[in-house]
Design a protein around this motif. Structure first.
Motif, PDB file in Angstrom:
ATOM      1  N   ILE A  80       0.707  -1.164  -0.020  1.00  0.00           N
ATOM      2  CA  ILE A  80      -0.008  -0.015  -0.125  1.00  0.00           C
ATOM      3  C   ILE A  80       0.591   1.247   0.011  1.00  0.00           C
ATOM      4  N   MET A  81       1.815   1.199   0.766  1.00  0.00           N
ATOM      5  CA  MET A  81       3.073   2.210   0.646  1.00  0.00           C
ATOM      6  C   MET A  81       3.525   2.649  -0.585  1.00  0.00           C
ATOM      7  N   ASP A 106      10.768   7.747  -3.417  1.00  0.00           N
ATOM      8  CA  ASP A 106      11.667   8.453  -2.271  1.00  0.00           C
ATOM      9  C   ASP A 106      11.026   8.456  -0.760  1.00  0.00           C
ATOM     10  N   THR A 107       9.752   8.469  -0.527  1.00  0.00           N
ATOM     11  CA  THR A 107       9.036   8.219   0.491  1.00  0.00           C
ATOM     12  C   THR A 107       9.190   6.905   0.965  1.00  0.00           C
ATOM     13  N   ASN A 167      14.207   5.011   8.102  1.00  0.00           N
ATOM     14  CA  ASN A 167      13.609   5.647   9.259  1.00  0.00           C
ATOM     15  C   ASN A 167      14.196   7.392   9.006  1.00  0.00           C
ATOM     16  N   GLU A 168      14.408   7.752   7.803  1.00  0.00           N
ATOM     17  CA  GLU A 168      14.402   9.173   7.646  1.00  0.00           C
ATOM     18  C   GLU A 168      13.144   9.979   7.725  1.00  0.00           C
ATOM     19  N   ILE A 169      12.054   9.388   7.478  1.00  0.00           N
ATOM     20  CA  ILE A 169      10.746   9.632   7.952  1.00  0.00           C
ATOM     21  C   ILE A 169      10.341   8.942   8.958  1.00  0.00           C
ATOM     22  N   PRO A 170       9.739   9.292  10.176  1.00  0.00           N
ATOM     23  CA  PRO A 170       9.152   8.246  11.417  1.00  0.00           C
ATOM     24  C   PRO A 170       8.211   7.384  10.947  1.00  0.00           C
ATOM     25  N   SER A 201       4.724   8.862  10.782  1.00  0.00           N
ATOM     26  CA  SER A 201       4.225   9.910   9.804  1.00  0.00           C
ATOM     27  C   SER A 201       2.959   9.391   9.179  1.00  0.00           C
ATOM     28  N   PRO A 202       2.579  10.853   8.614  1.00  0.00           N
ATOM     29  CA  PRO A 202       0.995  10.610   8.117  1.00  0.00           C
ATOM     30  C   PRO A 202       1.133   9.407   6.962  1.00  0.00           C
ATOM     31  N   GLU A 203       2.086   9.467   6.073  1.00  0.00           N
ATOM     32  CA  GLU A 203       1.963   8.728   5.011  1.00  0.00           C
ATOM     33  C   GLU A 203       2.183   7.183   5.550  1.00  0.00           C
TER      34      GLU A 203
END
Length: 447
Positions: free
Chosen positions: A230-231, A238-239, A246-249, A252-254
């Motif tokens: 799903i991600m 990139d996300t 773990n560059e974005i927690p 995170s909303p995503e």
């Protein structure tokens, strides 16, 4: 692409002087294999007297299969090749990197291990020409270059560190064709269509989804595959990559959105016919049984390419691509895994073997026997051993991007720990934000 190497002078040249000819599983010049490229390769590589040591994770039948491919390299070049497999390969290759004794080539089961070895200076960088070859000749070629590129100590910069060969696909939905035919259902082309089909099945009195998260001490891992798929269907590459590192927690909303989207399937009792607790308790091996009951207890099962091993012996089944959201415009991403070959002790034969892996024949020999998928656009897909493999191969060739299973790339405390248990807890609470925050706290604790 079909290219047949006709018997005659060229075949004689390929086989002349070979001590391995009697071991070749397919006779050169026979069948719709890409013999002509192999002939050219043989004329350009004389490695007589040279040796090549390879280690990897393949044992048993898989060792026999990779040996059958290697035999053609030996036959074409005169090199002597020794492949050794181990079911403890990852720990053994790490130990060899510390104490010495690395092979010329290592077959690595994940890009994270490749990146670790390259950062230590234990991997020879591959050329920019090889990276460009992959971009041009592999479906979703940029993805394969990205997955094998990281900092290389020998190069002193980021470099292509390995060559992917033999891939597994996870973005699959399994179903019973007789049931779909009886109900007049069509294969959905988009995620919007898949959701609409699920809702139609409920209206028709059926539970559309077979889902089970049980796996003993590993309970919860099937949910992580759903979230990863799903991600890829809701976020950019990139996300996805930033999430993996773990560059974005994790909260995170995503990521929370992906978990909640999974919940719209797995926590929906109209979709599964079970409570969330029952979904967790159902063993993943038993989950697809409902496809083949009469009347069917469920109609679709999202799972990787291995799952038919657990289907009833006489089951009629097929699969389709777990589709992307049309409204997100993110192409046709594929989630999966694969093995990547790296040069860990340089010699001429090791570099020649990487060039050999570029040949369609190096893929066709294994794919014509059993259990092999490839993104190589130059192979003759008619050579796949059966229709199931051919269909999965077509999904790979249609991919616009490919990414590895995220949990396999995360630290084991997360990917094989907090992520699994967090998804089980999410099934109980339905609070994606809280469970994602709990997983992030576990990640913070190990950093």
């Amino acid at each position: 692409m079909k290219k047949t190497f006709h018997a005659g002078v060229a075949v004689a040249a390929l086989c002349a002087g070979s001590v391995q000819a009697q071991e070749l599983v397919f006779t050169p010049g026979e069948g719709d294999f890409s013999w002509d490229e192999l002939e050219t390769f043989a004329s350009e590589h004389d490695l007589s007297g040279q040796t090549l040591n390879i280690t990897g994770p393949w044992i048993g039948d898989d060792k026999d299969l990779v040996d059958s491919v290697i035999a053609y390299f030996e036959d074409a070049t005169g090199a002597a090749v020794e492949y050794a497999g181990s079911d403890s390969f990852e720990s053994e290759i790490r130990r060899a990197a510390q104490t010495g004794g690395l092979p010329n080539l290592a077959v690595l089961p994940q890009p994270g291990l490749l990146a670790d070895l390259a950062a230590q200076g234990d991997v020879a960088p591959l050329s920019a020409e090889t990276a460009e070859w992959i971009r041009e000749n592999y479906a979703a070629g940029e993805s394969w270059v990205d997955l094998a590129t990281s900092y290389n100590e020998q190069a002193g910069e980021e470099a292509l560190n390995g060559f992917f060969y033999k891939v597994d696909v996870k973005s699959l939905v399994w179903y019973s064709p007789p049931v779909f035919d009886e109900l007049g259902y069509e294969i959905p082309e988009t995620m919007e269509d898949l959701i609409a089909l699920s809702e139609q099945a409920v209206e028709d009195g059926f539970n559309p989804w077979c889902i089970g998260l049980g796996s003993g001490g590993a309970t919860g891992w099937p949910a992580t595959d759903w979230v990863e798929d799903i991600m890829l269907r809701t976020q950019s590459l990139d996300t996805y990559d930033a999430w993996v590192s773990n560059e974005i927690p994790f909260d995170s909303p995503e990521v929370v959105n992906a978990i909640d989207t999974f919940g719209t399937f797995a926590r929906n009792e109209d979709f599964t016919g079970m409570s969330p607790a029952e979904v967790v308790a159902t063993d993943f091996r038993d989950a697809p049984d409902g496809l083949f009951q009469f009347p069917p207890a469920c109609l679709m099962h999202r799972q990787a390419s291995f799952i038919p091993t657990f289907f009833p012996e006489d089951a009629e089944y097929d699969f389709f691509y777990f589709p992307a959201f049309e409204g997100e415009d993110l192409g046709s991403p594929v989630l999966g895994a694969g093995t990547v070959w790296a040069i860990t002790d340089e010699n001429d034969a090791a570099y020649a073997f990487i060039d050999f892996l570029k040949l369609p024949i190096a893929h066709e020999i294994w794919m014509a026997q059993s259990g092999f998928l490839t993104p190589h656009k130059g192979v003759n897909t008619e050579l796949y051993a059966n229709e199931t493999l051919r269909g999965m191969g077509d999904i790979l060739l249609g991919a616009t991007s490919f990414r590895f299973d995220a949990s396999d790339l995360m630290p084991s405390e997360i990917g094989a720990g907090a992520f699994w248990t967090g998804m089980v807890e999410y099934m109980r609470t339905g609070d994606a934000q809280a469970e994602a925050a709990s997983i992030q706290s576990a990640w913070d604790a190990i950093q």
